[in-house]
Design a protein around this motif. Structure first.
Motif, mmCIF file in Angstrom:
data_model
loop_
_atom_site.group_PDB
_atom_site.id
_atom_site.type_symbol
_atom_site.label_atom_id
_atom_site.label_comp_id
_atom_site.label_asym_id
_atom_site.label_seq_id
_atom_site.Cartn_x
_atom_site.Cartn_y
_atom_site.Cartn_z
ATOM 1 N N GLY A 111 -9.521 56.213 20.552
ATOM 2 C CA GLY A 111 -10.443 57.616 21.506
ATOM 3 C C GLY A 111 -12.120 56.980 21.841
ATOM 4 O O GLY A 111 -12.373 57.237 22.774
ATOM 5 N N LEU A 142 -3.899 58.005 17.041
ATOM 6 C CA LEU A 142 -4.344 58.753 17.805
ATOM 7 C C LEU A 142 -4.970 60.300 16.895
ATOM 8 O O LEU A 142 -5.858 60.868 17.261
ATOM 9 C CB LEU A 142 -2.285 59.850 18.814
ATOM 10 N N ASN A 143 -4.635 60.414 15.871
ATOM 11 C CA ASN A 143 -5.444 61.652 14.869
ATOM 12 C C ASN A 143 -6.885 61.442 14.822
ATOM 13 O O ASN A 143 -7.370 62.157 14.494
ATOM 14 C CB ASN A 143 -4.659 61.634 13.829
ATOM 15 N N LYS A 146 -9.028 62.038 18.083
ATOM 16 C CA LYS A 146 -8.936 63.411 18.202
ATOM 17 C C LYS A 146 -9.979 64.228 16.825
ATOM 18 O O LYS A 146 -10.868 65.282 17.478
ATOM 19 C CB LYS A 146 -7.808 64.245 17.907
ATOM 20 N N SER A 147 -10.610 63.106 16.210
ATOM 21 C CA SER A 147 -11.763 63.227 15.140
ATOM 22 C C SER A 147 -12.112 63.558 15.773
ATOM 23 O O SER A 147 -13.662 64.033 15.142
ATOM 24 C CB SER A 147 -11.163 62.953 13.819
ATOM 25 N N SER A 187 -17.368 68.141 20.377
ATOM 26 C CA SER A 187 -16.111 68.516 20.538
ATOM 27 C C SER A 187 -15.935 69.174 22.231
ATOM 28 O O SER A 187 -14.834 69.313 22.814
ATOM 29 C CB SER A 187 -15.300 69.026 19.673
ATOM 30 N N VAL A 190 -14.604 66.876 24.795
ATOM 31 C CA VAL A 190 -13.421 66.678 24.837
ATOM 32 C C VAL A 190 -12.108 67.840 25.281
ATOM 33 O O VAL A 190 -11.047 68.145 24.489
ATOM 34 C CB VAL A 190 -12.380 65.591 23.524
ATOM 35 N N TRP A 195 -4.549 65.987 24.534
ATOM 36 C CA TRP A 195 -3.855 64.015 23.525
ATOM 37 C C TRP A 195 -2.671 64.544 22.932
ATOM 38 O O TRP A 195 -1.531 65.506 22.803
ATOM 39 C CB TRP A 195 -4.773 64.360 22.170
ATOM 40 N N SER A 196 -1.893 63.133 23.385
ATOM 41 C CA SER A 196 -0.487 63.135 24.068
ATOM 42 C C SER A 196 0.299 62.306 22.939
ATOM 43 O O SER A 196 -0.334 60.586 23.754
ATOM 44 C CB SER A 196 0.009 63.963 25.117
#
Length: 274
Positions: A111, A142-143, A146-147, A187, A190, A195-196
């Motif tokens: 990310g 990916l996770n 996201k964080s 946050s 984003v 996110w995919s």
């Protein structure tokens, strides 16, 4: 004791992974795969490829470790600052002429690139009308992306990169320090990010984009797979859309070379012309 795997054994392993999991590494660069598989074998304390194959197919933990190791996740915020400076000075003004922007970061890894782009868009007043797609085939990374959590130890370098990329504030304006020696990025950066999970080697185009970044991914594929991904990226760009690649990647000698205008050969920016 050295752990080595030959081409035949590697092909058997990759075929079994594909059949068992659906993840297809068969057209990745062979030297890179050999290094990574050999490293995993050493970590599993196994020296025979047949034993290693058996273990990864019966042990979910070993299989997951291998799947995490095969792709390359080397990234940093504002990595190759000249790339981001060109994006800020040359691409963003063009994007401002559009009422709405779609931007795809393919192979977003953990990310850092996503937050870098979001910060520059925010500083240009463009973030609110940009839909940013961030994809990777690996759900674990990916996770992490996201964080919005990154190690404090990286921030000095990230701040230097940000300054060299033409940042108009200070990077510390965008994060708070976590109690576990991490920083947490805002946050709000984003809020318009989708996110995919997406696999460049097997999945199809899913939208039309003004800008696509696919950086430091293609260098780990063989020529056939590179051409396949180039077709996917070309088909996903809108007319006059812009493609950004990694500093060791190029559209030269690809089937679509003549359909692009070179905007900057050093920073690897190209505009789709047909």
């Amino acid at each position: 004791m050295d752990v080595l795997i030959d081409d035949k054994e590697l092909n058997v392993l990759l075929n079994e992974i594909y059949v068992y999991t659906g993840f297809d590494f068969r057209d990745y660069s062979v030297p890179s795969l050999k290094r990574r598989v050999s490293k995993c074998m050493r970590e599993e304390k196994l020296h025979r490829p047949a034993e290693f194959r058996q273990k990864v197919l019966v042990s979910p933990q070993s299989l997951n470790r291998l799947l995490q190791a095969l792709p390359v996740h080397v990234t940093a915020m504002f990595r190759d600052a000249g790339f981001y400076l060109f994006f800020k000075q040359q691409v963003i003004p063009w994007l401002k002429t559009y009422p709405f922007v779609r931007l795809w970061i393919a192979g977003c890894s953990t990310g850092e690139e996503v937050y870098s782009v979001a910060i520059l868009l925010e500083e240009a007043g463009l973030l609110d009308r940009t839909l940013l797609y961030a994809t990777d085939f690996n759900l674990v990374v990916l996770n992490k992306a996201k964080s919005g959590l990154f190690p404090v130890s990286s921030i000095r370098q990230y701040s230097r990169n940000y300054f060299e990329a033409g940042g108009s504030s200070t990077l510390s304006d965008y994060y708070t320090i976590d109690y576990n020696d991490r920083v947490k990025f805002d946050s709000a950066l984003v809020k318009n990010v989708v996110w995919s999970r997406h696999n460049l080697t097997t999945d199809h185009s899913f939208n039309e984009f003004n800008v696509i970044f696919c950086r430091n991914v293609l260098i780990y594929f063989n020529k056939e797979l590179q051409n396949h991904v180039h077709e996917l990226l070309y088909g996903s760009l809108a007319a006059f859309g812009i493609l950004g690649l990694g500093n060791k990647e190029t559209i030269e000698f690809t089937p679509r070379q003549r359909q692009y205008e070179v905007l900057d050969s050093r920073q690897k920016f190209y505009r789709k012309m047909k």
